[in-house]
Scaffold this motif. Sequence first.
Motif, PDB file in Angstrom:
ATOM      1  N   CYS A  26      -4.866  -0.718  -4.856  1.00 50.67           N
ATOM      2  CA  CYS A  26      -4.037   0.366  -3.906  1.00 50.67           C
ATOM      3  C   CYS A  26      -3.495   1.623  -4.848  1.00 50.67           C
ATOM      4  N   PHE A  81      -0.446   3.372  -2.933  1.00 49.65           N
ATOM      5  CA  PHE A  81      -1.515   4.525  -2.708  1.00 49.65           C
ATOM      6  C   PHE A  81      -0.796   5.596  -2.079  1.00 49.65           C
ATOM      7  N   GLN A  82       0.094   5.456  -1.169  1.00 43.97           N
ATOM      8  CA  GLN A  82       1.016   6.534  -0.570  1.00 43.97           C
ATOM      9  C   GLN A  82       1.926   7.256  -1.452  1.00 43.97           C
ATOM     10  N   LEU A 127      -6.527  -2.772   2.818  1.00 46.03           N
ATOM     11  CA  LEU A 127      -5.440  -3.205   3.507  1.00 46.03           C
ATOM     12  C   LEU A 127      -5.596  -4.382   4.380  1.00 46.03           C
ATOM     13  N   GLN A 175      -3.531   1.094   9.178  1.00 47.64           N
ATOM     14  CA  GLN A 175      -2.401   0.211   9.785  1.00 47.64           C
ATOM     15  C   GLN A 175      -2.780  -0.283  10.920  1.00 47.64           C
ATOM     16  N   MET A 202       0.851  -1.409   0.210  1.00 47.38           N
ATOM     17  CA  MET A 202      -0.243   0.280  -0.007  1.00 47.38           C
ATOM     18  C   MET A 202       0.586   1.293  -0.006  1.00 47.38           C
ATOM     19  N   ALA A 203       1.896   1.112   0.665  1.00 48.35           N
ATOM     20  CA  ALA A 203       2.987   2.356   0.572  1.00 48.35           C
ATOM     21  C   ALA A 203       3.464   2.714  -0.852  1.00 48.35           C
ATOM     22  N   PHE A 255      -3.593   6.290   5.795  1.00 41.90           N
ATOM     23  CA  PHE A 255      -3.059   5.252   5.709  1.00 41.90           C
ATOM     24  C   PHE A 255      -2.463   4.750   7.022  1.00 41.90           C
TER      25      PHE A 255
END
Length: 264
Positions: free
Chosen positions: A153, A72-73, A207, A182, A68-69, A178
């Motif tokens: 994502c 998405f991020q 996630l 987590q 996801m990092a 985000f």
Amino acid sequence: MTVLRLGASRAVLELREYFREGLQVVFTFALPFLLLLLFTSVFGQGFAGGSAGAAAYYVPTLTAMGLMAVSFQNLGTAIAAERGDGTLRRLRGMPLPAAAYFAGKAGMVLALAVLQTALLVGTGAAGFGMDLPADPRRWLDLAWILLLGTAACTLLGIAVSSAARTARAAQAVVALPFLLLQFASGVFVPVQALPPWLLNVGAAFPLRWMAQGLRSVFLPESAAAAEAGGSWALGTVALVLAAWCAGGSVLCLLTFRWKGARDG
């Protein structure tokens, strides 16, 4: 075929530009590794099998976080920055199909996702004695969860990039949800320790299901009893991730902008 070739060339360019940003690379790849080292060392005695058992839990959850990092991020902030400095507007004026631009972003994300997964799994096996799956079907599960989760994502990252008016604001718009997800998805804390309302929040987003699906790859079947529903529920994992792919596509079509707020 032309779009695919252009997308592949764009993906190579995106990867080159990404790896030129040393701090970004270190943060993206070092954070999951450091968290794995920290959690395995601190909580290792609380898991069956010691450090190897702790690694078998935290490798899949931190892999989900890492996927996801990098999608998405990273995309949410990077595309917002490209919109803010006029890069998107200039690209739109070039003979580059929009599909090739997005294919380049997706190709870059997929390459980073595979690399990060390999590093975390390799670290868990070589550094902490984590057992790797012997059943080929589990590796197939890893492949489709990685592809579906990363795709979902990635689409969300593209969509959320339009939620902030500036690149600086995008950091907060992307980082805050985000971080909260987590905790709500069992990345840092086992799901059985989370309150039901927080689990319900996490269940609404990819996630949680990526982490659950990846745990099914590396943990024994008996560990499924500790999940919120008492099973791995891989059918639900696939359904939710596919739904987010479809929903993310719609969000991208409805919200994506090539111009920034200052461009009119």
